[in-house]
Scaffold this motif. Structure first.
Motif, PDB file in Angstrom:
ATOM      1  N   ASN A   1     -11.648  80.946 -57.625  1.00 51.92           N
ATOM      2  CA  ASN A   1     -11.237  82.316 -57.853  1.00 51.92           C
ATOM      3  C   ASN A   1     -11.651  83.230 -56.695  1.00 51.92           C
ATOM      4  O   ASN A   1     -10.868  84.052 -56.213  1.00 51.92           O
ATOM      5  CB  ASN A   1     -11.858  82.783 -59.181  1.00 51.92           C
ATOM      6  N   GLU A   2     -12.886  83.054 -56.227  1.00 51.90           N
ATOM      7  CA  GLU A   2     -13.375  83.887 -55.126  1.00 51.90           C
ATOM      8  C   GLU A   2     -12.636  83.563 -53.818  1.00 51.90           C
ATOM      9  O   GLU A   2     -12.354  84.463 -53.025  1.00 51.90           O
ATOM     10  CB  GLU A   2     -14.891  83.695 -54.939  1.00 51.90           C
TER      11      GLU A   2
ATOM     12  N   GLN B   1      -9.451  85.347 -53.870  1.00 48.87           N
ATOM     13  CA  GLN B   1      -9.645  86.778 -53.595  1.00 48.87           C
ATOM     14  C   GLN B   1      -9.908  87.045 -52.117  1.00 48.87           C
ATOM     15  O   GLN B   1      -9.465  88.049 -51.569  1.00 48.87           O
ATOM     16  CB  GLN B   1     -10.820  87.320 -54.413  1.00 48.87           C
TER      17      GLN B   1
ATOM     18  N   ARG C   1     -19.543  87.321 -47.931  1.00 52.36           N
ATOM     19  CA  ARG C   1     -18.880  86.925 -49.175  1.00 52.36           C
ATOM     20  C   ARG C   1     -18.972  85.427 -49.376  1.00 52.36           C
ATOM     21  O   ARG C   1     -19.254  84.945 -50.482  1.00 52.36           O
ATOM     22  CB  ARG C   1     -17.432  87.412 -49.186  1.00 52.36           C
TER      23      ARG C   1
END
Lengths: 205, 205
Positions: free
Chosen positions: A174-175, A178, A155
């Motif tokens: 944002n990632e 998450q 990721r």
């Protein structure tokens, strides 16, 4: 400059150039120009670009090992240590948006060229993989630890590649959020499992 | 061979070579040797490696557009269309393990070299991004559609990079399963939201 200092300067300059413009795209003389030393002095330390690459990878391995060890030393909680890893994307976001991830881009380039040093470059990934695997094992997921380590590494790599292509800081943030949410929900499940296991053990007694 | 066929042969050979060994690492004459035509005939079609790169990116854009359009035409369900995207990792796993993702590795290389064609190469990512975004919007997540598209694109890229570094087929399959699970849980949430919205609308009437 002492010989050791000169050698370090060459390695540091080459490290930056390989990262910014790629290994193949960087010439032996690009590095000499960046370090501002005579060709003779340069050759005293390194005979070829391959030799410099070897030294650059060694230096990266050493500094990565040092960083991971310090995280392990300073933080008791494996979850916080893993968060540190995730936050590399935030700390280095400006560089990542310009040049991608130094580990991923070098490995990919050397694999494509079928370069003799590709296995050494991949060792950088292995360092992170082994370290993450240990942290996930400490969190309670011994069987899945390597799978979880690879998942998180992937990721992080994907975010670096797309942040580089689209120069998008909001996307990185944002990632990262998450990934942290994913980690914390995983930690909760792992903790529940451990508690359940503990409860079962207590019942047996 | 007709002129058009010769040109196509050059573009196909260059496409393969750029993918397998990188753009910079491939010389003009590597391509000529692969196509087995005279230097004169070669120059009739392309004057420089940059011109070939331009044609290769155009060809990749055209074939990707065609693939995405056919998925949209053949499948009514956006979820199944997105699954098709995820399964590229399975269909192309042998190549990905050897050479990474053709889109990601070319973009990364051209960005690092600050090559004039970098924006064109990134258009390949944009094609997937826009298409995925449309599918997620159809699934009901209009506001988050682009974020979801970027998330999935990033995961797919990360898997390709690590599969290439570790040559690990099991890892690809495992990640593809996780991506499909993520998609199906997202679809369920989106469907619930739509149903709720519908229920609210019904109450209002």
């Amino acid at each position: 400059m002492s010989n050791k200092t000169t050698r370090n300067h060459i390695v540091e300059a080459a490290d930056q150039l390989f990262y910014r413009q790629g290994y193949e795209h960087t010439s032996f003389s690009d590095i000499a120009v960046a370090v501002k030393i005579s060709r003779g002095n340069f050759y005293y330390h390194f005979k070829s670009k391959d030799e410099i690459l070897h030294a650059v990878i060694d230096a990266r391995l050493a500094s990565t090992r040092k960083m991971l060890e310090s995280w392990e030393f300073e933080e008791k909680q494996p979850e916080v240590r893993i968060q540190n890893f995730i936050h590399i994307l935030i700390a280095n976001r400006a560089k990542i948006m310009h040049h991608g991830c130094p580990v991923g881009t070098l490995s990919t380039e050397l694999i494509k060229q079928n370069h003799a040093a590709q296995a050494e470059a991949i060792q950088l990934f292995t360092l992170f993989r082994t370290w993450l695997c240990r942290q996930f094992a400490l969190l309670g997921g011994k069987e899945d630890a390597d799978m979880l380590a690879m998942h998180l590494l992937a990721r992080s790599q994907g975010v670096a590649t797309l942040a580089n292509a689209f120069r998008d800081e909001k996307f990185i943030k944002n990632e990262v959020k998450q990934m942290c949410d994913w980690l914390s929900s995983y930690t909760q499940i792992a903790t529940c499992k451990t508690d359940e296991h503990q409860a079962c053990e207590n019942v047996r007694r």
